[in-house]
Design a protein around this motif. Structure first.
Motif, short mmCIF file in Angstrom:
data_model
loop_
_atom_site.label_atom_id
_atom_site.label_comp_id
_atom_site.label_asym_id
_atom_site.label_seq_id
_atom_site.Cartn_x
_atom_site.Cartn_y
_atom_site.Cartn_z
N SER A 23 0.84 -1.20 0.00
CA SER A 23 0.00 0.00 0.00
C SER A 23 0.87 1.25 0.00
CB SER A 23 -0.89 0.01 1.25
OG SER A 23 -0.10 0.30 2.37
N HIS B 42 0.57 3.73 1.82
CA HIS B 42 0.85 4.19 3.18
C HIS B 42 2.16 3.59 3.67
CE1 HIS B 42 -2.55 6.61 4.20
NE2 HIS B 42 -3.36 5.72 3.64
N ASP C 248 5.97 5.39 4.47
CA ASP C 248 6.64 5.31 5.77
C ASP C 248 8.11 4.95 5.63
OD1 ASP C 248 4.57 6.02 7.30
OD2 ASP C 248 3.79 3.99 7.61
#
Lengths: 211, 220
Positions: B137, B139, B143
């Motif tokens: 993903s 996200h 990170d």
């Protein structure tokens, strides 16, 4: 308008670059002659004739010409280290391997000198030419002008080969042309705004002189 | 990238151009008409390559022009499918990357053709590639530590493979009476767009692969 053959032949980048450069130098030469004639007429004191626009090369052509030359001779292109003889030699040498036309064209255009680059261009490179890869790469390297890595084209400088010098000469010639163009602009302005006499303040009104 | 197309056309040479050689005058006219234009299903015209056949110049009733029937060859920019080209990154957004070759800049790399896994960094306004990452993903990808990311920045020189090209002819038809004066402004599509891919080994910014040996290739 009718399109008879949409794709009659494929051109290599180097060919297009040569064509465009010819077009450009032609254009510059013609502008120069036009200016010279104009100057001579002025010097002879002839009345300014009706100005036939010195063959108005359209904006579109100039734009695409200049931009394409910029792209094709950029330092990430191998065109800087290619020569017509080199390319002929390369295509002849490439005939040894069973490459398709498109693959050969791309080898000429991109001049791969590293295996990674060749992988991209030739399909199933390992299956088809497993251990001849280095031969192909060497063939390409041989035809490139020495001391000019194809990837970024930064010239080594340590190798003042004849061809390089010729290239430099051509380049300075171009610069010359551009300088001349600047000069031309300057002169043109001088003529147009030379209104210190009676007609001062009526910029560019050429009829004033005739009265 | 470039090809020759054979085109047949009729051109008019204006009397003011009669001083030039017919060949030069006709070439000028053709360049004026075609240079830097997109011909539908042909490509972006660069300039006239040469004239193949020129008929006799004819004068029509009504104007003083000489009309020539000409068959000529045109230099056209149209990279073929699966060709590898070098381009520069013009800009990036959520939908992909836009490339330019200077004289033509409707070249796009859609998201599906970016190297996997990749994500768009809204802060940098650029896509980045995380080689060898298992994250899926965006996200998770965002990170990741900045040092691992390989960005595709604007101005980067990239090697891409041409996947497909599309022509759009958006010429408005004749105005319809019932529409009145109201103009519907549509977002104009560009007449010629090329879709490219950088999802293969060896494609993408040139600097990524500059010193990569064959070993890297075999891993991928």
């Amino acid at each position: 308008m009718e399109v008879l053959n949409q794709r009659a032949a494929l051109l290599s980048n180097y060919e297009v670059l040569t064509l465009l450069k010819e077009l450009e130098s032609d254009h510059l030469a013609r502008t120069k002659t036009a200016i010279r004639i104009k100057k001579e007429e002025e010097a002879a004191g002839l009345p300014p004739k009706h100005q036939a626009p010195p063959d108005d090369v359209c904006e579109n052509l100039r734009t695409v010409e200049v931009e394409a030359i910029q792209y094709l001779s950029a330092d990430f292109q191998p065109t800087g280290s290619q020569t017509p003889e080199g390319i002929t030699q390369l295509t002849r040498n490439l005939a040894r391997w069973d490459l398709t036309k498109a693959e050969k064209l791309q080898i000429v255009n991109l001049a791969p000198t590293e295996p990674v680059e060749l992988y991209v261009v030739v399909e199933e490179l390992e299956d088809r030419f497993g251990n001849q890869m280095d031969d192909i790469l060497n063939t390409v390297k041989e035809t490139l002008r020495e001391a000019a890595p194809a990837v970024n084209g930064t010239s080594n400088g340590a190798e003042p080969s004849q061809a390089m010098q010729v290239d430099a000469a051509v380049y300075s010639e171009y610069q010359d042309d551009y300088q001349d163009q600047d000069q031309w602009d300057y002169n043109a302005n001088e003529v147009v705004f030379d209104d210190t006499g009676e007609g001062a303040g009526i910029e560019g009104d050429l009829d004033v002189d005739d009265d | 990238m470039f090809q020759l197309s054979i085109i047949k056309d009729t051109v008019a040479v204006h009397p003011s151009q009669f001083g030039l050689s017919p060949e030069q005058a006709i070439t000028n006219e053709l360049n004026k008409k075609y240079a830097n234009r997109v011909l539908h299903d042909v490509g972006l015209c660069i300039c006239v390559f040469d004239l193949a056949e020129v008929g006799e110049g004819k004068v029509r009733y009504g104007d003083g022009c000489l009309w020539y029937k000409v068959v000529f060859r045109l230099t056209v920019f149209r990279p073929f499918a699966s060709e590898v080209i070098i381009a520069k990154v013009k800009s990036s957004d959520e939908d992909g990357v836009r490339l330019t070759v200077g004289f033509f800049d409707d070249i796009y790399v859609p998201l599906v053709y970016l190297p996997e896994p990749t994500a768009f960094d809204p802060k940098e306004r650029a896509h980045f590639w995380l080689p060898g990452s298992e994250a899926t993903s965006s996200h998770e990808l965002l990170d990741s530590p900045l040092t691992d990311r390989m960005y595709i920045d604007a101005g980067d020189v990239v090697r891409v493979r041409v996947e497909s090209d599309e022509f759009h002819d958006d010429e408005p038809g004749p105005p319809k009476a019932h529409e009145g004066v109201q103009q519907i402004i549509e977002n104009r599509r560009s007449p010629y767009t090329i879709a490219c891919s950088m999802s293969e080994q060896g494609l993408g910014p040139i600097s990524w692969w500059k010193n990569a040996g064959v070993e890297t290739m075999e891993e991928g």
